[in-house]
Design a protein around this motif. Structure first.
Motif, PDB file in Angstrom:
ATOM      1  N   LYS A 160      11.756  -2.030  -5.976  1.00  0.00           N
ATOM      2  CA  LYS A 160      11.565  -3.055  -7.126  1.00  0.00           C
ATOM      3  C   LYS A 160      11.542  -2.579  -8.404  1.00  0.00           C
ATOM      4  CE  LYS A 160      11.175  -6.263  -4.034  1.00  0.00           C
ATOM      5  NZ  LYS A 160       9.729  -6.958  -3.639  1.00  0.00           N
ATOM      6  N   GLN A 193       7.290  -4.448 -10.521  1.00  0.00           N
ATOM      7  CA  GLN A 193       6.027  -4.422  -9.644  1.00  0.00           C
ATOM      8  C   GLN A 193       5.072  -3.257 -10.215  1.00  0.00           C
ATOM      9  OE1 GLN A 193       7.618  -6.809  -5.750  1.00  0.00           O
ATOM     10  NE2 GLN A 193       6.724  -4.887  -5.246  1.00  0.00           N
ATOM     11  N   ALA A 206      16.001  -7.290  -5.057  1.00  0.00           N
ATOM     12  CA  ALA A 206      14.895  -8.463  -4.802  1.00  0.00           C
ATOM     13  C   ALA A 206      14.518  -8.716  -3.387  1.00  0.00           C
ATOM     14  CB  ALA A 206      15.270  -9.789  -5.710  1.00  0.00           C
ATOM     15  N   SER A 207      13.387  -9.162  -2.894  1.00  0.00           N
ATOM     16  CA  SER A 207      12.706  -9.338  -1.755  1.00  0.00           C
ATOM     17  C   SER A 207      14.242  -9.947  -1.169  1.00  0.00           C
ATOM     18  CB  SER A 207      11.668 -10.387  -1.907  1.00  0.00           C
ATOM     19  OG  SER A 207      10.629  -9.603  -2.608  1.00  0.00           O
ATOM     20  N   GLY A 243      10.150  -0.579  -1.085  1.00  0.00           N
ATOM     21  CA  GLY A 243       9.674  -1.629  -2.081  1.00  0.00           C
ATOM     22  C   GLY A 243       8.967  -2.815  -1.355  1.00  0.00           C
ATOM     23  N   SER A 279      11.499 -13.486  -8.225  1.00  0.00           N
ATOM     24  CA  SER A 279      10.551 -12.187  -8.215  1.00  0.00           C
ATOM     25  C   SER A 279       9.103 -12.703  -8.746  1.00  0.00           C
ATOM     26  CB  SER A 279      11.134 -11.164  -9.310  1.00  0.00           C
ATOM     27  OG  SER A 279      10.340 -11.563 -10.549  1.00  0.00           O
TER      28      SER A 279
END
Ligand code: GLU
Length: 310
Positions: A75, A78, A120-121, A138, A209
């Motif tokens: 990431k 974060q 990203a997730s 991450g 995010s």
């Protein structure tokens, strides 16, 4: 194309120093604001590189060796975990340190032969499936759904879902008081899924995010941000006058290192490397230099557990 984002050591130290000074100024300058808690890093951890390491039979490792460097997903927004300094392109945080120490065990110099890529997730599985990255570190929770798409090594940390609210928030104290409130999380994350599945009275809001969620929290567009405590503490420690983390953890999020699903050799090598780095004190050094600054002292690392990851 090579997109390595590392900078020379003196510049890195200067950036770190500026950051520490800024944190100290923020903590001491305003009346009533708490000082930054936790130990300050004495020095950046360094990891011994296993130059003789070979992993025949791992297509990911062999491709990286040919290329001359590893491409690792993490990431970029974060704090304390995976954060990219826009001025230097430098990545820092606990996840970044875990990624680096494992790179060193795989025979790659973390300062010269590692490229970080922000993913990203919602995009992690695709990035691993289409070979955009060699592995991913991450805040990536190991779970059965994801195991159908990717492989995992680890776990290297156990986090838990909590809520981040504005400092003046009185009513929102935990998952029991979310009814009718706007709760923000990231697309493709386990905390968002949990809010939507288990707390239907909460009004769920999703962005790409958590950093966007935090902006919306500060602007009063949402009432809380929900995700892992590690991530939320990182934001709260940057703005202790504006934000606070509330309630007890209401989930368990074992963090794994994501690998291409078919590359079992790589997952096994990462498990072995992680165990060795926990035993020789590198895991603790990495934690103390990063996540500990958000206020939580180092726990015992979880046991590496193939029955959880495979
Ligand atoms: N650990 C959770 C997950 O993997 C939340 C954090 C994240 O989105 O990276 O979905």
């Amino acid at each position: 194309m090579r997109t390595r984002r590392t900078v020379a050591r003196p510049a890195r130290h200067a950036a770190l120093l500026l950051c520490v000074l800024a944190l100290l100024a923020a903590g001491c300058g305003r009346a009533g604001s708490p000082p930054v808690r936790g130990p300050q890093p004495k020095e950046e951890p360094r990891y011994v590189v296993d130059r003789d390491f070979r992993l025949p039979g791992s297509p990911t490792w062999e491709r990286a060796k040919k290329r001359g460097h590893l491409v690792i997903g993490s990431k970029e927004d974060q704090p304390g975990l995976g954060e990219m300094d826009p001025a230097t392109g430098e990545y820092s945080g606990f996840d970044v340190e875990i990624a680096k120490m494992l790179a060193a065990s795989l025979g790659f110099d973390p300062e010269r032969d590692v490229t970080f890529k922000a993913i990203a997730s919602a995009n992690r599985e695709t990035a691993l499936q289409n070979g955009q990255i060699d592995y991913y570190v991450g805040t990536y929770t190991i779970n059965d759904g994801r195991k159908k798409l990717v492989g995992f090594a680890g776990p290297y940390y156990i986090a838990g879902q909590k809520l981040l609210v504005r400092a003046d928030e009185k009513r929102l104290k935990g998952p029991g008081s979310m009814a009718g409130r706007k709760i923000c999380s990231a697309v493709g994350s386990t905390p968002l899924q949990r809010i939507q599945a288990d707390y239907p009275k909460a009004v769920s809001v999703a962005y790409d995010s958590y950093a966007i969620c935090v902006d919306n929290l500060l602007n009063k567009q949402v009432d809380a941000v929900t995700t892992d405590d590690t991530i939320l503490l990182g934001y709260a420690s940057k703005l202790p006058d504006e934000l606070k983390v509330v309630g007890k953890a209401f989930s368990e999020e074992p963090y794994g290192i994501g690998v291409p699903r078919s590359d079992r050799k790589l997952a096994e090598a990462l498990d072995t490397a992680l165990t060795a780095r926990e035993r020789n004190g590198d895991w603790k050094k990495a934690y103390d230099a990063t996540l500990a600054l958000s206020g939580e002292p180092a726990p015992k690392p979880p046991r590496v557990d193939p029955s959880l990851t495979r």
